[in-house]
Design a protein around this motif. Sequence first.
Motif, short mmCIF file in Angstrom:
data_model
loop_
_atom_site.label_atom_id
_atom_site.label_comp_id
_atom_site.label_asym_id
_atom_site.label_seq_id
_atom_site.Cartn_x
_atom_site.Cartn_y
_atom_site.Cartn_z
N ARG A 73 17.80 9.28 -10.26
CA ARG A 73 17.61 10.29 -11.74
C ARG A 73 16.61 10.61 -11.85
NH1 ARG A 73 21.14 7.55 -15.08
NH2 ARG A 73 21.71 6.56 -13.80
N ILE A 74 15.59 9.28 -12.12
CA ILE A 74 14.10 9.55 -12.51
C ILE A 74 13.57 9.62 -11.26
CG2 ILE A 74 14.72 9.34 -14.69
CD1 ILE A 74 13.37 6.66 -14.68
N ASP A 75 11.87 9.97 -10.88
CA ASP A 75 11.21 9.53 -10.34
C ASP A 75 9.97 8.90 -10.95
OD1 ASP A 75 11.94 10.96 -8.23
OD2 ASP A 75 11.24 12.94 -8.65
N VAL A 76 9.20 7.40 -10.61
CA VAL A 76 8.91 7.24 -11.57
C VAL A 76 7.01 6.90 -10.15
CG1 VAL A 76 8.42 4.79 -12.42
CG2 VAL A 76 10.73 5.18 -11.96
N PRO A 77 6.23 7.77 -10.72
CA PRO A 77 5.18 7.37 -9.60
C PRO A 77 4.48 6.35 -9.58
CG PRO A 77 4.96 9.03 -11.43
CD PRO A 77 6.05 8.06 -11.65
N MET A 78 3.83 5.99 -8.91
CA MET A 78 3.07 4.82 -9.30
C MET A 78 1.39 4.90 -9.20
SD MET A 78 5.08 1.57 -9.11
CE MET A 78 5.77 2.21 -10.55
N SER A 79 0.44 4.05 -10.07
CA SER A 79 -0.84 4.44 -9.28
C SER A 79 -1.26 3.53 -9.48
CB SER A 79 -1.28 4.29 -11.04
OG SER A 79 -0.61 5.82 -11.75
N GLU A 95 1.07 -1.52 0.33
CA GLU A 95 -0.17 0.37 0.15
C GLU A 95 1.01 1.18 0.31
OE1 GLU A 95 -3.32 1.52 3.09
OE2 GLU A 95 -2.62 0.45 3.78
N LEU A 96 0.93 2.17 -0.78
CA LEU A 96 1.56 3.02 -1.03
C LEU A 96 0.15 4.03 -0.63
CD1 LEU A 96 3.44 2.76 -4.27
CD2 LEU A 96 4.30 1.80 -2.08
N SER A 97 1.04 5.68 -0.06
CA SER A 97 1.22 6.67 0.36
C SER A 97 0.16 7.46 -1.30
CB SER A 97 0.98 7.87 1.05
OG SER A 97 2.71 7.40 0.32
N GLU A 98 0.31 8.95 -1.68
CA GLU A 98 0.37 9.69 -3.21
C GLU A 98 1.39 10.34 -3.39
OE1 GLU A 98 -2.51 12.24 -2.40
OE2 GLU A 98 -4.43 11.59 -2.36
N GLU A 99 2.14 10.55 -2.30
CA GLU A 99 3.36 11.12 -2.31
C GLU A 99 4.68 10.54 -2.73
OE1 GLU A 99 3.52 10.70 0.97
OE2 GLU A 99 2.36 11.40 0.03
N GLU A 100 3.79 9.13 -2.61
CA GLU A 100 5.55 7.69 -2.19
C GLU A 100 5.54 7.18 -3.96
OE1 GLU A 100 5.53 5.17 1.66
OE2 GLU A 100 4.03 5.34 0.31
N THR A 101 6.97 6.84 -4.29
CA THR A 101 7.52 6.61 -5.88
C THR A 101 7.62 5.61 -5.90
OG1 THR A 101 9.47 7.80 -5.28
CG2 THR A 101 8.10 9.02 -6.28
N PHE A 102 7.90 4.34 -6.71
CA PHE A 102 9.29 3.45 -6.58
C PHE A 102 10.05 3.22 -6.25
CE2 PHE A 102 12.84 0.72 -8.63
CZ PHE A 102 11.91 -0.27 -8.91
N ARG A 103 10.77 4.48 -6.21
CA ARG A 103 12.29 4.06 -4.40
C ARG A 103 11.56 3.74 -3.46
NH1 ARG A 103 16.65 8.64 -4.30
NH2 ARG A 103 17.74 7.34 -3.66
N ASP A 104 10.53 3.85 -3.14
CA ASP A 104 9.42 3.78 -1.63
C ASP A 104 9.03 2.07 -1.49
OD1 ASP A 104 9.52 6.27 0.37
OD2 ASP A 104 8.37 7.28 -2.10
N ASP A 150 8.03 0.59 -19.89
CA ASP A 150 10.01 0.20 -19.29
C ASP A 150 10.43 1.88 -18.84
OD1 ASP A 150 9.42 -2.48 -20.29
OD2 ASP A 150 10.48 -1.88 -21.50
N TYR A 151 10.85 1.43 -17.86
CA TYR A 151 11.97 1.97 -16.87
C TYR A 151 13.18 1.58 -16.55
CZ TYR A 151 7.23 4.48 -16.10
OH TYR A 151 6.76 5.16 -16.16
N ASP A 152 14.41 2.57 -16.94
CA ASP A 152 15.88 2.23 -16.36
C ASP A 152 15.84 2.34 -15.13
OD1 ASP A 152 18.92 1.96 -15.80
OD2 ASP A 152 19.05 3.60 -17.09
N LEU A 153 15.68 0.94 -14.57
CA LEU A 153 16.47 0.61 -13.44
C LEU A 153 17.23 0.80 -12.56
CD1 LEU A 153 15.06 -0.73 -10.69
CD2 LEU A 153 16.28 -2.85 -11.52
N GLN A 154 18.51 1.47 -12.89
CA GLN A 154 19.27 2.22 -12.32
C GLN A 154 19.69 3.73 -11.92
OE1 GLN A 154 22.47 -0.41 -11.01
NE2 GLN A 154 23.32 1.71 -10.16
N ALA A 155 18.86 4.03 -12.99
CA ALA A 155 18.61 5.74 -12.88
C ALA A 155 17.30 5.74 -11.49
CB ALA A 155 17.70 6.41 -14.06
N ALA A 156 16.35 5.25 -11.69
CA ALA A 156 15.39 4.73 -10.66
C ALA A 156 16.15 5.14 -9.53
CB ALA A 156 14.20 4.07 -10.53
N ARG A 157 16.80 4.25 -9.14
CA ARG A 157 17.85 3.84 -7.44
C ARG A 157 18.07 4.74 -7.06
NH1 ARG A 157 21.37 -0.28 -7.48
NH2 ARG A 157 21.55 -0.34 -5.36
N GLU A 158 19.35 5.08 -8.24
CA GLU A 158 19.52 6.25 -7.67
C GLU A 158 18.90 7.51 -7.70
OE1 GLU A 158 22.57 6.51 -10.91
OE2 GLU A 158 23.23 4.45 -10.86
#
Length: 981
Positions: free
Chosen positions: A456-462, A398-407, A446-454
Amino acid sequence: MTVQEARMRAQQLGIDLNNPQQAIRRARELGIPESQIQAIIQAVQPEDLQEQPQLGTTRDTSKVPAYPVLAGTPEITPDSIGKGQLPRQIDVSVPLRSSALISTVRPFFLTAGGDTSAVENRMRRSGSVLDGVWGGTVTVPRDSSAGTWTLFVEASTMDTTVTLSTGRTLTIFPKGQLPKQDSLAAGRDSLEYFGYDAFNTIPQAFLPSSRGPVDPGYVVGPSDELRLTVWGGAEFQYELMVDDQGRVTVPNVGQFTVAGRRLEDLRREMKMWLSRSYAGLTSDPPSVFMDLTVTRVQPVKAFVLGEVAQPGGYTLSASSTVFNALYSVGGPKRSGSLRNIKVIREGEVIATVDLYDYLLEGYSTANVTLQNNDYVFVPPRGETVAITGSVERPAYYELSEEETFRDLLDYSGGLEAEAYVKRFTVNRIVPYDEREDPSVAREVVDYDLQAAREGRIDVPMSDGDRVRVYSIREADDRVIATRIDAVKVSGAVFQPGRYELGTDVRTVRDLVENADGLTGDAYLDRASLVRVQDNLKSSVQSVNLAEAMEDVPTENIVLQPGDSLHVASIREMESDRFVRISGQVRKPGDYVYRDDMTIRDLLFLGGGLADDEYLKEVFLGRADLYRVSDDGSEERVIPFHLGDALEGEGLGAMDLKPEDEIRIYPARVTRLEDRFVQIEGAIKEPGEYPYRDNLTLKDVILQANGFEEGASLHEVEVTRMVRVKDETGERARTIRIPLTRSASSVDDAEFEVRTQADTAQVLRHASEFELQHRDRVFVRTDPSFQPQETVMVRGEVRYPGEYTLLRDNERLSNILKRAGGVLSTGYLSGGRLIRGNEQVIVEMDDAINGDADDDVILQPDDEIVLPPRPNTITIRGNVANEGLVRFEPGRRVEYYLERAGGLRDDTEAVFLTQASGATFRVRTGWFRRTPQVDDGAIIRVVKEPEKKEKEPIDIGNTIRDVTGILSSALTIIVLASRAFD
């Protein structure tokens, strides 16, 4: 509702309050909500059960009641099924606890049709009879209608029986309408929802207590009990009860309002108040000191509502937190939120609790201690995202509204070592307002996993997103295999697996040797080498493994990256193996042999033996198991009791071997029980055996478990009754059955060690001779057979131990020579030969020197003992000083007697026992030379027996007795003379 009102209402509705199942069925018929029926039942419960944790009632979790209560959330697996899946077995698990021993637990379902369906195979699965989990299974029949089944549980102690509503249901959907989203019901998605399993059981140690210390932030309220302690210039201690107005009364001081104040604030305020009477409390330095503690807290009543298994009001310990309260009700349901739990006090939300803080970090800064009339509300679960693949903890989160893939990645425990970090995929349900085509509402991004971990990009979740993290290819993948310098070996080697291709491993033989070699059952004629070609297709090449291990170049192939060698075992090359049943069964024949197959298994495969009527035609007293030896050279008959075997007793549980055969006999055999043959002689189990039709000599030999080792296999003698006597009066005749080709030369034959082939040949000849009733079979012992027999040599020889007698007349000197001779420490003259626990008197030194009289012929089990040289003479008996005297060569008996102080006057005889065991009586006295004494001899001096004292003679009595005897004699003479005159 009072008890009287509840009883009147139940009477109006026609409800039996003593039967909760009937009451709930009646409620469904009348369309009355089940909660109203529960309220009526609750109102009429005895006072000691008023706190029973039924749905919507209040219970006290600060102590365990003396009746069974739910200790967590019951489970129904699966909790949703479709009619197309029926019949279906359902598993039920119910956690219960009680301070009294729980004796019986009976879960049951109230079906959609109003009937009850009991859970079977009930047992306690974990825990104890005070706090445990009980479970069982129930089968939903094929003809069950769609609807909802409600789970109840009836639990009993020695004094109380309660029926609990679990709040759990089983849903049966119409055929074709089973929701695919329900992973548990559909059985298609094994992914768990994170965090909900923490509430499956309620840890007893976690429950808060009504006693004990409270934290400084505790808010004092009515009915709490305080302890005021003052010492120093004034000393007293009072137990202060907080009254309904929130005040306490301090004797000799007055009243003080304490309710609604935090304990740490109350201490400070009361100190200032008391200083009006005890100025030393605030003087500098203070002369009076004070402490205020809470000794008893009043439980608080709170409400837990929303998406929980058992919503309602609950009585909790005053120190209970939100986490305690949720544990008390079994936690949120799967549909409830773990991230947004609200605490409402006096109509306002005073705190929002995120249980992920507890579950992931072990603590929460937003935890709230509950007060009276607080509400804990669990809203529906918020946005839920699934993450699968190469992460440590795949699950729904379960994710809150502001949380992204990193969370999300943090919640899942991070990446596994084999994660592919170049990309990951999000399978997304397109939000309503973004759908261009209502029929196509999914997309893959598709997203870059290494960039999301670091970052460098934010991947919002729905809500509804499903994230897939990929893994690098396994080494077995043929695409990767050809790029890794490694080869693989499998099958009949000691260490199968993958090995580095390099200097140590270059060829097939290198690979096998690095795998610790071949197992004993390896098939050497052929192994398979699988090689990946440039086009990624596989090719198979046969390898003669025996030649490869001999380093034959054509077979010891040079390996390439990705090669895989499979060494087959002999078992893999074997075809199906069979067992057989014949005789009085319905389906005689061959059956495929299976591992762990028993005699009883094959009996039932034969058919008919489970039918009581058919068994009347079967002889239950005996059946025979025919077993061939591993090399096929001989067959053994193992008899067993058929009736016992069918019951699983006797040999019924004995494992079968391939090619075993069971023979079942007809019932008419019972009329032939008195028919028999006998076998005697050199056979393992001689005796009488039942005769049956077509019984051969081989059969009876096998039933007797075969020949003894020394049996003569040249011929067997059979004596057979003569039915009609002739003029010679002969009652029986002898039949000699030759069993080997050399039977004509029996008298000249010498014993030879038999081989299995010899035994097989004998049994083939024996199978050609049929026996008759009352035949007697004699297996003679081979006269030239003698088993190996041994003697034992102990003591001072070079090689002590057992020695086999090599010939019939082997002598003592020969055995000592074979034992390596006597050591320098050995005393040959003191050597002893023990036979049957008795000593044989021999002079071993003479035997060694060729004296035939002492060089005796040994017998089996003789024992030769060579002691070390003692250097002492033993003197015992009637001498002045018994004991040991140092040996001096050439000395005689009188010398050692003098050393012992000489003979006593009452000496009768002297005996000398030399070291060899020879014993002599020694004549002592003047002009007599006593014999020389050997080292280790024993001199025994015998004392004269004590003389008995003679009784004095009474002369008068003697004369009187003689006179009487003479008078009687004269009388007899006179009477005899008269008779002859």
